[in-house]
Design a protein around this motif. Sequence first.
Motif, PDB file in Angstrom:
ATOM      1  N   TYR A 110     -24.023  47.342  19.061  1.00 55.03           N
ATOM      2  CA  TYR A 110     -23.202  48.648  19.116  1.00 55.03           C
ATOM      3  C   TYR A 110     -23.790  49.352  17.914  1.00 55.03           C
ATOM      4  O   TYR A 110     -24.269  48.775  16.967  1.00 55.03           O
ATOM      5  N   TYR A 111     -23.719  50.589  17.889  1.00 54.85           N
ATOM      6  CA  TYR A 111     -24.240  51.510  16.833  1.00 54.85           C
ATOM      7  C   TYR A 111     -23.195  52.471  16.366  1.00 54.85           C
ATOM      8  O   TYR A 111     -22.295  52.852  17.213  1.00 54.85           O
ATOM      9  N   ARG A 112     -23.515  52.805  15.218  1.00 57.53           N
ATOM     10  CA  ARG A 112     -22.371  53.816  14.856  1.00 57.53           C
ATOM     11  C   ARG A 112     -23.286  55.150  14.133  1.00 57.53           C
ATOM     12  O   ARG A 112     -24.329  54.856  13.784  1.00 57.53           O
ATOM     13  N   ILE A 113     -22.741  56.302  14.162  1.00 57.81           N
ATOM     14  CA  ILE A 113     -23.222  57.650  13.489  1.00 57.81           C
ATOM     15  C   ILE A 113     -22.999  57.265  12.051  1.00 57.81           C
ATOM     16  O   ILE A 113     -22.163  56.880  11.355  1.00 57.81           O
ATOM     17  N   ASN A 114     -24.439  57.303  11.283  1.00 59.42           N
ATOM     18  CA  ASN A 114     -24.418  56.899   9.958  1.00 59.42           C
ATOM     19  C   ASN A 114     -24.089  58.199   9.122  1.00 59.42           C
ATOM     20  O   ASN A 114     -23.949  57.829   7.575  1.00 59.42           O
ATOM     21  N   GLY A 115     -24.195  59.457   9.684  1.00 64.49           N
ATOM     22  CA  GLY A 115     -23.833  60.503   8.714  1.00 64.49           C
ATOM     23  C   GLY A 115     -25.070  61.169   7.876  1.00 64.49           C
ATOM     24  O   GLY A 115     -24.989  62.086   6.983  1.00 64.49           O
ATOM     25  N   ALA A 116     -26.228  60.384   8.089  1.00 69.90           N
ATOM     26  CA  ALA A 116     -27.483  60.905   7.064  1.00 69.90           C
ATOM     27  C   ALA A 116     -28.184  61.663   7.747  1.00 69.90           C
ATOM     28  O   ALA A 116     -28.973  62.618   6.798  1.00 69.90           O
ATOM     29  N   LEU A 117     -28.194  62.133   9.097  1.00 68.52           N
ATOM     30  CA  LEU A 117     -29.027  63.183   9.474  1.00 68.52           C
ATOM     31  C   LEU A 117     -28.611  63.899  10.975  1.00 68.52           C
ATOM     32  O   LEU A 117     -28.442  62.849  11.805  1.00 68.52           O
ATOM     33  N   TYR A 118     -28.496  65.064  10.882  1.00 65.40           N
ATOM     34  CA  TYR A 118     -28.336  65.696  12.034  1.00 65.40           C
ATOM     35  C   TYR A 118     -29.080  66.666  12.358  1.00 65.40           C
ATOM     36  O   TYR A 118     -29.310  67.680  11.328  1.00 65.40           O
ATOM     37  N   ILE A 119     -29.760  66.970  13.356  1.00 68.91           N
ATOM     38  CA  ILE A 119     -30.743  68.285  13.757  1.00 68.91           C
ATOM     39  C   ILE A 119     -30.241  69.052  14.890  1.00 68.91           C
ATOM     40  O   ILE A 119     -29.958  68.234  15.766  1.00 68.91           O
ATOM     41  N   ILE A 120     -30.105  70.173  14.856  1.00 74.36           N
ATOM     42  CA  ILE A 120     -29.627  70.808  15.956  1.00 74.36           C
ATOM     43  C   ILE A 120     -30.196  72.164  16.007  1.00 74.36           C
ATOM     44  O   ILE A 120     -30.679  72.993  15.034  1.00 74.36           O
ATOM     45  N   LYS A 121     -30.646  72.788  17.429  1.00 72.24           N
ATOM     46  CA  LYS A 121     -30.914  74.147  17.609  1.00 72.24           C
ATOM     47  C   LYS A 121     -30.006  74.982  17.221  1.00 72.24           C
ATOM     48  O   LYS A 121     -28.918  74.776  17.624  1.00 72.24           O
ATOM     49  N   VAL A 122     -30.193  76.278  16.487  1.00 70.83           N
ATOM     50  CA  VAL A 122     -29.253  77.219  16.131  1.00 70.83           C
ATOM     51  C   VAL A 122     -28.700  77.839  17.234  1.00 70.83           C
ATOM     52  O   VAL A 122     -27.308  78.024  17.409  1.00 70.83           O
ATOM     53  N   ASP A 123     -29.255  78.203  18.376  1.00 69.83           N
ATOM     54  CA  ASP A 123     -28.707  78.774  19.469  1.00 69.83           C
ATOM     55  C   ASP A 123     -27.681  77.945  19.893  1.00 69.83           C
ATOM     56  O   ASP A 123     -26.742  78.264  20.677  1.00 69.83           O
ATOM     57  N   TYR A 124     -28.106  76.616  20.292  1.00 71.29           N
ATOM     58  CA  TYR A 124     -27.305  75.744  20.854  1.00 71.29           C
ATOM     59  C   TYR A 124     -26.150  75.642  20.179  1.00 71.29           C
ATOM     60  O   TYR A 124     -24.877  75.525  20.539  1.00 71.29           O
ATOM     61  N   LEU A 125     -25.828  75.393  18.736  1.00 70.72           N
ATOM     62  CA  LEU A 125     -25.036  75.229  17.845  1.00 70.72           C
ATOM     63  C   LEU A 125     -23.993  76.112  18.159  1.00 70.72           C
ATOM     64  O   LEU A 125     -22.551  76.275  17.949  1.00 70.72           O
ATOM     65  N   MET A 126     -24.668  77.630  18.230  1.00 68.38           N
ATOM     66  CA  MET A 126     -23.574  78.755  17.957  1.00 68.38           C
ATOM     67  C   MET A 126     -22.939  79.044  19.467  1.00 68.38           C
ATOM     68  O   MET A 126     -22.009  79.988  19.360  1.00 68.38           O
ATOM     69  N   LYS A 127     -23.113  78.423  20.620  1.00 63.18           N
ATOM     70  CA  LYS A 127     -22.796  78.692  21.818  1.00 63.18           C
ATOM     71  C   LYS A 127     -22.029  77.575  22.233  1.00 63.18           C
ATOM     72  O   LYS A 127     -21.028  77.729  23.346  1.00 63.18           O
ATOM     73  N   THR A 128     -22.287  76.554  21.864  1.00 67.37           N
ATOM     74  CA  THR A 128     -21.338  75.368  22.335  1.00 67.37           C
ATOM     75  C   THR A 128     -20.273  75.021  21.546  1.00 67.37           C
ATOM     76  O   THR A 128     -19.955  75.200  20.565  1.00 67.37           O
ATOM     77  N   THR A 129     -19.243  74.351  22.593  1.00 68.32           N
ATOM     78  CA  THR A 129     -18.002  73.765  21.788  1.00 68.32           C
ATOM     79  C   THR A 129     -18.082  72.126  21.535  1.00 68.32           C
ATOM     80  O   THR A 129     -17.397  71.627  20.838  1.00 68.32           O
ATOM     81  N   ASP A 130     -18.971  71.636  22.162  1.00 67.73           N
ATOM     82  CA  ASP A 130     -19.295  70.175  21.959  1.00 67.73           C
ATOM     83  C   ASP A 130     -20.846  70.005  21.892  1.00 67.73           C
ATOM     84  O   ASP A 130     -21.712  69.878  22.932  1.00 67.73           O
ATOM     85  N   ILE A 131     -21.200  69.684  20.744  1.00 62.38           N
ATOM     86  CA  ILE A 131     -22.379  69.475  20.443  1.00 62.38           C
ATOM     87  C   ILE A 131     -23.329  68.383  21.090  1.00 62.38           C
ATOM     88  O   ILE A 131     -24.428  68.101  21.274  1.00 62.38           O
ATOM     89  N   TYR A 132     -22.373  67.248  21.435  1.00 57.46           N
ATOM     90  CA  TYR A 132     -22.780  65.939  22.054  1.00 57.46           C
ATOM     91  C   TYR A 132     -23.079  66.005  23.602  1.00 57.46           C
ATOM     92  O   TYR A 132     -23.443  65.223  24.279  1.00 57.46           O
ATOM     93  N   SER A 133     -22.717  67.325  24.108  1.00 56.48           N
ATOM     94  CA  SER A 133     -22.601  67.455  25.561  1.00 56.48           C
ATOM     95  C   SER A 133     -23.937  67.590  26.410  1.00 56.48           C
ATOM     96  O   SER A 133     -24.068  67.024  27.492  1.00 56.48           O
ATOM     97  N   GLU A 134     -24.843  68.165  25.680  1.00 56.19           N
ATOM     98  CA  GLU A 134     -26.089  68.448  26.572  1.00 56.19           C
ATOM     99  C   GLU A 134     -27.391  68.209  25.582  1.00 56.19           C
ATOM    100  O   GLU A 134     -27.697  68.959  24.845  1.00 56.19           O
ATOM    101  N   LYS A 135     -28.168  67.409  26.161  1.00 56.81           N
ATOM    102  CA  LYS A 135     -29.530  66.937  25.711  1.00 56.81           C
ATOM    103  C   LYS A 135     -29.376  66.740  24.169  1.00 56.81           C
ATOM    104  O   LYS A 135     -30.024  67.105  23.233  1.00 56.81           O
ATOM    105  N   SER A 136     -28.399  65.658  24.169  1.00 57.52           N
ATOM    106  CA  SER A 136     -27.947  65.315  22.546  1.00 57.52           C
ATOM    107  C   SER A 136     -28.829  63.616  22.695  1.00 57.52           C
ATOM    108  O   SER A 136     -28.446  62.972  23.492  1.00 57.52           O
TER     109      SER A 136
END
Length: 227
Positions: A173-199
């Motif tokens: 089992y794995y856990r999110i460690n809080g050390a690193l998140y990288i996201i495309k700006v356009d995706y962040l600004m339009k989605t309500t669930d950042i884990y939903s598509e190509k994550s």
Amino acid sequence: MKNLAIIPARSGSKGLKDKNIKMLNEKPLLAYSIEAAKESGLFDEIMVSTDSEKYAEVAKQWGAKVPFLRSQELSNDTASSWEVVKDVIERYRSLGIEFDTVALLQPTSPLRSSEDIINGYEVMREKIANFVVAVCEMDHSPLWANTLPVDLSMGNFIRPEVVTMPRQSIPTYYRINGALYIIKVDYLMKTTDIYSEKSYAIIMNKENSIDIDDQIDFTIAEVLIKN
């Protein structure tokens, strides 16, 4: 691609006073994230989001930019990190500056390395991902955990199939460690669930994944850094 690193460092930590600028092995805590971002060579801008002039000065001394201070509304305990990130993006846009990706680097992860950041961007490139998040292996399987009733009875605490399961058969089992998140700006600004598509995940080792919340975590980090 234009890449922005955001290091969120509000003042007013309740668990450990001035945690984000507390000296860890002769460096303020947030300096480790600034240095890792710089050493990666990936970012067009490395900024610290803070509500404190004092924190801003420390950040600048270690090579980060603080083009504006965070609002009080986004500096309380209820504001989420992603609300802060979106606000930073909008404020840069008001200055005529656009970015393609944002890396959120929590200052409480001082052992996250430049190599970890580079590996995260490699995953983003190879997977053509919208979002990449760092995880690490859990110390103990959640299959051996459960809630307890008021009388503290251990009846049915462990599911029967787990009791008879060979150790080598227990899944990792794995856990999110809080050390690193990288996201495309356009995706962040339009989605309500950042884990939903190509994550996708990037797996970091346990040592680099330490997340400082209290003095015990701080002491462990200090020992690891010194050794």
